[in-house]
Design an enzyme around this catalytic site. Structure first.
Site, PDB file in Angstrom:
ATOM      1  N   ASP A 147       3.911  -4.578  -4.036  1.00 47.68           N
ATOM      2  CA  ASP A 147       4.329  -3.444  -3.206  1.00 47.68           C
ATOM      3  C   ASP A 147       4.485  -3.977  -1.777  1.00 47.68           C
ATOM      4  O   ASP A 147       3.548  -4.564  -1.240  1.00 47.68           O
ATOM      5  CB  ASP A 147       3.212  -2.384  -3.315  1.00 47.68           C
ATOM      6  CG  ASP A 147       3.470  -1.105  -2.534  1.00 47.68           C
ATOM      7  OD1 ASP A 147       4.544  -0.978  -1.927  1.00 47.68           O
ATOM      8  OD2 ASP A 147       2.572  -0.238  -2.542  1.00 47.68           O
ATOM      9  N   ASP A 157      10.738   0.474   1.437  1.00 47.94           N
ATOM     10  CA  ASP A 157       9.491   0.242   0.708  1.00 47.94           C
ATOM     11  C   ASP A 157       9.826  -0.007  -0.753  1.00 47.94           C
ATOM     12  O   ASP A 157      10.434   0.828  -1.410  1.00 47.94           O
ATOM     13  CB  ASP A 157       8.563   1.456   0.874  1.00 47.94           C
ATOM     14  CG  ASP A 157       7.128   1.142   0.504  1.00 47.94           C
ATOM     15  OD1 ASP A 157       6.901   0.200  -0.287  1.00 47.94           O
ATOM     16  OD2 ASP A 157       6.231   1.860   0.974  1.00 47.94           O
ATOM     17  N   GLU A 217      -0.990  -1.394   4.382  1.00 47.56           N
ATOM     18  CA  GLU A 217       0.245  -0.838   4.942  1.00 47.56           C
ATOM     19  C   GLU A 217       0.026   0.028   6.175  1.00 47.56           C
ATOM     20  O   GLU A 217      -0.001   1.243   6.086  1.00 47.56           O
ATOM     21  CB  GLU A 217       1.038  -0.061   3.882  1.00 47.56           C
ATOM     22  CG  GLU A 217       0.284   0.964   3.068  1.00 47.56           C
ATOM     23  CD  GLU A 217       1.199   1.632   2.028  1.00 47.56           C
ATOM     24  OE1 GLU A 217       2.309   2.032   2.398  1.00 47.56           O
ATOM     25  OE2 GLU A 217       0.785   1.742   0.867  1.00 47.56           O
ATOM     26  N   HIS A 227      -1.195   3.415  -7.032  1.00 50.75           N
ATOM     27  CA  HIS A 227      -2.112   3.828  -5.961  1.00 50.75           C
ATOM     28  C   HIS A 227      -3.520   3.973  -6.514  1.00 50.75           C
ATOM     29  O   HIS A 227      -3.983   5.070  -6.794  1.00 50.75           O
ATOM     30  CB  HIS A 227      -1.668   5.146  -5.310  1.00 50.75           C
ATOM     31  CG  HIS A 227      -0.554   4.931  -4.342  1.00 50.75           C
ATOM     32  ND1 HIS A 227       0.743   5.207  -4.641  1.00 50.75           N
ATOM     33  CD2 HIS A 227      -0.556   4.431  -3.096  1.00 50.75           C
ATOM     34  CE1 HIS A 227       1.510   4.888  -3.599  1.00 50.75           C
ATOM     35  NE2 HIS A 227       0.750   4.414  -2.643  1.00 50.75           N
ATOM     36  N   GLU A 236       4.102  -3.679   5.228  1.00 47.23           N
ATOM     37  CA  GLU A 236       3.222  -3.713   4.054  1.00 47.23           C
ATOM     38  C   GLU A 236       3.379  -4.998   3.257  1.00 47.23           C
ATOM     39  O   GLU A 236       4.494  -5.473   3.043  1.00 47.23           O
ATOM     40  CB  GLU A 236       3.546  -2.527   3.128  1.00 47.23           C
ATOM     41  CG  GLU A 236       2.685  -2.485   1.870  1.00 47.23           C
ATOM     42  CD  GLU A 236       2.984  -1.296   0.955  1.00 47.23           C
ATOM     43  OE1 GLU A 236       4.120  -0.792   0.996  1.00 47.23           O
ATOM     44  OE2 GLU A 236       2.075  -0.902   0.199  1.00 47.23           O
TER      45      GLU A 236
HETATM   46 MN    MN Z   1       4.858   0.483  -0.462  1.00 43.86          MN
HETATM   47 MN    MN Z   2       1.794   0.898  -0.905  1.00 38.00          MN
END
Ligand code: MN
Ligand code: MN
Length: 296
Positions: free
Chosen positions: A101, A90, A193, A168, A281
């Site tokens: 992301d 990730d 995701e 986030h 994701e």
């Molecule tokens: Mn991520």
């Molecule tokens: Mn994420």
């Protein structure tokens, strides 16, 4: 064009640039995920290559294996190597705080159905993403895709909004069927995701954390603690890894800062039944008729 439109365009270009760098780094890093290779080498490669290409790491490279769903990253001097694992990479890249992301699963464990379920759920979600649709509908599509494999989505992990220096942000994008939700609008930036597992579909916090972020600045008195605070301010609230910091009192300082409510820790997230977890994701921008995937 008005300044406002110009500004929006400029911001979009920064997201795109972050996405472009992420793709290059991600594709190169995937090739390094092989049985016997070092996790630390992959993480350091990702973070250094991001910088080399002109981006900043938006968070430490997460390398989570098997029942670890997220938030695992190597320690300083980590000697762990890949086995026949289900590996989630990730990655986050930012340009002036605008974050791309994206995560991929590299399956060295021969459980390709779990990986396929996560990828298919992501495609289904992206196909729905357009102005007017709700996050609830997206969650339902993810839920249905993964359950069609006889597997479970992880219901207490979600996708999320992204904004400047905010990895986030609201709203969250559920990985399960929910009523209502938030209506998507043109220009919104989201990470979607889905996580698929052969376990219960629930994660809990593990007992260790290698990732932290600064949540509130407060004065601290002890020099060693102050020194660490100075180092972490550099990341402007974005998550960082313990191994990025230098101090002979690192462990002690981090505990003090967390106790004082200055730092937040991100414990590794574990599937409660020890199920294998796959994740897919992408970061998307909602456009007039659909969405643009900036990390594809
Ligand atoms: Mn991520
Ligand atoms: Mn994420």
């Amino acid at each position: 064009m008005t300044d406002n439109v110009n500004n929006k365009q400029e911001i979009l270009e920064k997201y795109r640039e972050a996405g472009k760098i992420l793709k290059v780094v991600r594709d190169e890093a995937v090739e390094m995920v092989r049985v016997g290779n070092s996790l630390l080498k992959v993480a350091e490669f990702v973070e250094n290559r991001t910088t080399e290409l002109g981006g900043g790491p938006a968070f430490p490279c997460n390398i989570s294996r098997n029942e670890e769903a997220a938030h695992a990253t190597p320690t300083a001097g980590d000697t762990d190597i890949f086995g026949k694992d289900m590996v989630k990479l990730d990655l986050g890249v930012h340009i002036d705080g605008y974050i791309a992301d994206s995560a991929v699963t590299v399956d060295l464990s021969r459980n390709s159905d779990i990986l396929k379920a996560a990828e298919e759920a992501l495609s289904a979600a992206i196909n729905l993403a357009r102005p007017g649709i709700t996050t609830g509908k997206i969650g339902a599509a993810i839920d249905d895709s993964i359950r069609s494999y006889g597997l479970s989505p992880i219901i207490n992990l979600t996708g999320h909004g992204l904004s400047q220096y905010e990895a986030h942000d609201e709203p969250s994008v559920p990985n399960k069927r929910v009523d209502g939700g938030v209506i998507l609008r043109e220009g919104d930036v989201f990470a979607i995701e889905p996580f698929a597992t052969d376990g219960a579909g629930v994660i809990h916090d593990g007992s260790w954390a290698e990732i932290y972020s600064l949540i509130r600045k407060k004065p601290v008195r002890m020099p060693a603690v102050r020194n660490i605070l100075k180092q972490v301010e550099e990341y402007r609230g974005l998550p960082f890894a313990k191994r990025w910091l230098e101090s002979d009192k690192l462990e002690f300082s981090l505990i003090q800062l967390a106790k004082a409510g200055i730092l937040q820790s991100y414990p590794v997230l574990l599937e409660i039944e020890g199920g294998l977890v796959a994740q897919a994701e992408h970061t998307i921008v909602i456009t007039q008729n659909g969405c643009e995937i900036i990390t594809k």
